[in-house]
Design a protein around this motif. Structure first.
Motif, PDB file in Angstrom:
ATOM      1  N   PHE A  14       0.886  -1.161   0.000  1.00  0.00           N
ATOM      2  CA  PHE A  14       0.000   0.000   0.000  1.00  0.00           C
ATOM      3  C   PHE A  14       0.920   1.206   0.000  1.00  0.00           C
ATOM      4  O   PHE A  14       1.555   1.484   1.015  1.00  0.00           O
ATOM      5  CB  PHE A  14      -0.910   0.015   1.228  1.00  0.00           C
ATOM      6  N   VAL A  19       3.013  -4.948   2.716  1.00  0.00           N
ATOM      7  CA  VAL A  19       2.192  -5.658   3.702  1.00  0.00           C
ATOM      8  C   VAL A  19       2.337  -7.170   3.556  1.00  0.00           C
ATOM      9  O   VAL A  19       2.289  -7.909   4.532  1.00  0.00           O
ATOM     10  CB  VAL A  19       0.721  -5.232   3.537  1.00  0.00           C
ATOM     11  N   SER A  39      -2.365  -8.867  14.952  1.00  0.00           N
ATOM     12  CA  SER A  39      -3.021  -7.813  14.198  1.00  0.00           C
ATOM     13  C   SER A  39      -1.992  -7.066  13.359  1.00  0.00           C
ATOM     14  O   SER A  39      -0.892  -6.795  13.824  1.00  0.00           O
ATOM     15  CB  SER A  39      -3.698  -6.888  15.208  1.00  0.00           C
ATOM     16  N   GLY A  40      -2.358  -6.801  12.111  1.00  0.00           N
ATOM     17  CA  GLY A  40      -1.457  -6.064  11.231  1.00  0.00           C
ATOM     18  C   GLY A  40      -0.466  -6.935  10.482  1.00  0.00           C
ATOM     19  O   GLY A  40       0.357  -6.432   9.721  1.00  0.00           O
ATOM     20  N   SER A  41      -0.567  -8.253  10.647  1.00  0.00           N
ATOM     21  CA  SER A  41       0.427  -9.126  10.011  1.00  0.00           C
ATOM     22  C   SER A  41       0.125  -9.392   8.535  1.00  0.00           C
ATOM     23  O   SER A  41       0.942  -9.963   7.823  1.00  0.00           O
ATOM     24  CB  SER A  41       0.556 -10.446  10.789  1.00  0.00           C
ATOM     25  N   LYS A  43      -3.078 -10.763   7.334  1.00  0.00           N
ATOM     26  CA  LYS A  43      -4.015 -11.871   7.122  1.00  0.00           C
ATOM     27  C   LYS A  43      -5.203 -11.442   6.259  1.00  0.00           C
ATOM     28  O   LYS A  43      -5.555 -12.116   5.294  1.00  0.00           O
ATOM     29  CB  LYS A  43      -4.503 -12.425   8.475  1.00  0.00           C
ATOM     30  N   THR A  45      -5.454  -8.850   4.328  1.00  0.00           N
ATOM     31  CA  THR A  45      -4.987  -8.462   2.996  1.00  0.00           C
ATOM     32  C   THR A  45      -4.813  -9.693   2.111  1.00  0.00           C
ATOM     33  O   THR A  45      -5.199  -9.686   0.937  1.00  0.00           O
ATOM     34  CB  THR A  45      -3.664  -7.676   3.101  1.00  0.00           C
TER      35      THR A  45
HETATM   36  P1  ADP Z   1      -4.395  -8.349   9.763  1.00  0.00           P
HETATM   37  O1  ADP Z   1      -5.649  -8.778   9.091  1.00  0.00           O
HETATM   38  O2  ADP Z   1      -3.403  -9.446   9.949  1.00  0.00           O
HETATM   39  O3  ADP Z   1      -4.669  -7.614  11.060  1.00  0.00           O
HETATM   40  P2  ADP Z   1      -4.210  -6.482   7.573  1.00  0.00           P
HETATM   41  O4  ADP Z   1      -4.045  -7.286   6.354  1.00  0.00           O
HETATM   42  O5  ADP Z   1      -5.540  -5.902   7.851  1.00  0.00           O
HETATM   43  O6  ADP Z   1      -3.658  -7.291   8.821  1.00  0.00           O
HETATM   44  O7  ADP Z   1      -3.202  -5.238   7.530  1.00  0.00           O
HETATM   45  C1  ADP Z   1      -1.825  -5.406   7.304  1.00  0.00           C
HETATM   46  C2  ADP Z   1      -1.187  -4.023   7.206  1.00  0.00           C
HETATM   47  O8  ADP Z   1      -1.656  -3.373   6.034  1.00  0.00           O
HETATM   48  C3  ADP Z   1      -1.511  -3.099   8.363  1.00  0.00           C
HETATM   49  O9  ADP Z   1      -0.364  -2.344   8.653  1.00  0.00           O
HETATM   50  C4  ADP Z   1      -2.599  -2.223   7.788  1.00  0.00           C
HETATM   51  O10 ADP Z   1      -2.611  -0.975   8.411  1.00  0.00           O
HETATM   52  C5  ADP Z   1      -2.200  -2.113   6.344  1.00  0.00           C
HETATM   53  N1  ADP Z   1      -3.325  -1.905   5.427  1.00  0.00           N
HETATM   54  C6  ADP Z   1      -4.360  -2.737   5.213  1.00  0.00           C
HETATM   55  N2  ADP Z   1      -5.213  -2.260   4.304  1.00  0.00           N
HETATM   56  C7  ADP Z   1      -4.684  -1.076   3.890  1.00  0.00           C
HETATM   57  C8  ADP Z   1      -5.084  -0.071   2.945  1.00  0.00           C
HETATM   58  N3  ADP Z   1      -6.195  -0.221   2.207  1.00  0.00           N
HETATM   59  N4  ADP Z   1      -4.302   1.007   2.810  1.00  0.00           N
HETATM   60  C9  ADP Z   1      -3.171   1.148   3.536  1.00  0.00           C
HETATM   61  N5  ADP Z   1      -2.731   0.256   4.437  1.00  0.00           N
HETATM   62  C10 ADP Z   1      -3.481  -0.846   4.619  1.00  0.00           C
END
Ligand code: ADP
Ligand code: MG
Length: 253
Positions: A14, A19, A39-41, A43, A45
């Motif tokens: 992103f 990510v 959280s934030g790993s 998953k 995405t």
């Molecule tokens: P999880 O589901 O494991 O908690 P995510 O996949 O939601 O993790 O997020 C992984 C990282 O990507 C995080 O740092 C999140 O802030 C970032 N992120 C997710 N979606 C977006 C987006 N649309 N734009 C910018 N950053 C994003």
């Protein structure tokens, strides 16, 4: 046999934030894969990439042997047209943390909606199948209820029935029980367990370690955009090899 999901070196950024940093895994037909990790790993995405809600920046992602979002000719990749993407997405059902039901429709209408609107099934046929599906998720007596009249767990079970109504080849679940009161979690996990027994191919992001232990064929532990460890639950949850996996499990178990 062609895996239902095949991820090879998936990268997703992103802007400047990377990510997903090279994800490899496969899910075979009838397998259940659980994604765990802090959280934030990455998953969600990863699930969103599988379901065409995000585009990958590098690597190859196949569902049922077809490239997700692209067609390959020789060495070149061509983006699929919107209608072709819609066609690919129809084979995938997704259930989110929030139930996202249509508030102005009954449980039955929610389940019938996509088969009628997207697949052009007759209302009669769609209604019959919707009733079967509501029965399967234990809500045969709730077909006339509106979402607001149902508990969170019941709404989530309607959401599962709605996804199943499109007869997907693959079901994706993103923390389907995280928004539920604790006493409602069991019914939803029970429906998912039965779905797994019936042979549905599933990728499930969850913090429910007991569910992962009992139902998953494989568990992937993600941290910082990589799969740190993957294997059968007895190994990844029961006898983790990596320190990062051990410290995560110590926090959630
Ligand atoms: P999880 O589901 O494991 O908690 P995510 O996949 O939601 O993790 O997020 C992984 C990282 O990507 C995080 O740092 C999140 O802030 C970032 N992120 C997710 N979606 C977006 C987006 N649309 N734009 C910018 N950053 C994003
Ligand atoms: Mg998430």
């Amino acid at each position: 046999m062609t895996p239902v999901v095949q991820a090879q070196g998936i990268h997703k950024r992103f802007g400047r934030l990377e990510v997903l940093k090279g994800i490899d895994f496969e899910v075979q037909e009838r397998e259940v894969a659980c994604l765990i990790g802090p959280s934030g790993s990455g998953k969600s995405t990863l699930l969103r990439c599988i379901n065409h809600l995000e585009k990958i920046n590098a690597g190859r992602l196949y569902v049922d042997g077809e490239l997700v979002g692209y067609r390959q000719r020789g060495e070149k990749l061509y983006e699929l047209r919107d209608n072709e993407i819609a066609q690919q997405r129809r084979n995938i059902g997704m259930v989110f943390q929030r139930f996202n039901l249509f508030p102005h429709m009954t449980a039955l209408e929610n389940v019938m909606e996509a088969p009628v609107q997207v697949r052009r099934e007759s209302r009669q046929a769609a209604r019959e199948r919707a009733r079967e599906l509501l029965d399967r998720v234990g809500l045969a007596d709730k077909e006339k209820s509106y979402p607001a009249q149902l508990s969170g767990g019941q709404q989530q079970r309607v959401a599962i029935a709605r996804a199943l109504a499109m007869q997907p080849r693959l079901m994706l679940f993103d923390e389907p029980t995280s928004a539920l009161d604790p006493e409602l979690v069991g019914d939803v996990l029970g429906v998912m367990r039965q779905l797994a027994r019936d042979g549905m191919t599933m990728v499930v992001v969850t913090h429910e370690m007991q569910f992962a232990r009992e139902v998953a064929d494989k568990v992937l532990f993600m941290d910082g955009g990589v799969v740190v460890e993957q294997g059968p639950p007895s190994q990844v949850i029961g006898a983790p090899q990596q320190e990062r996996t051990r410290s995560f499990l110590a926090r959630v178990l």
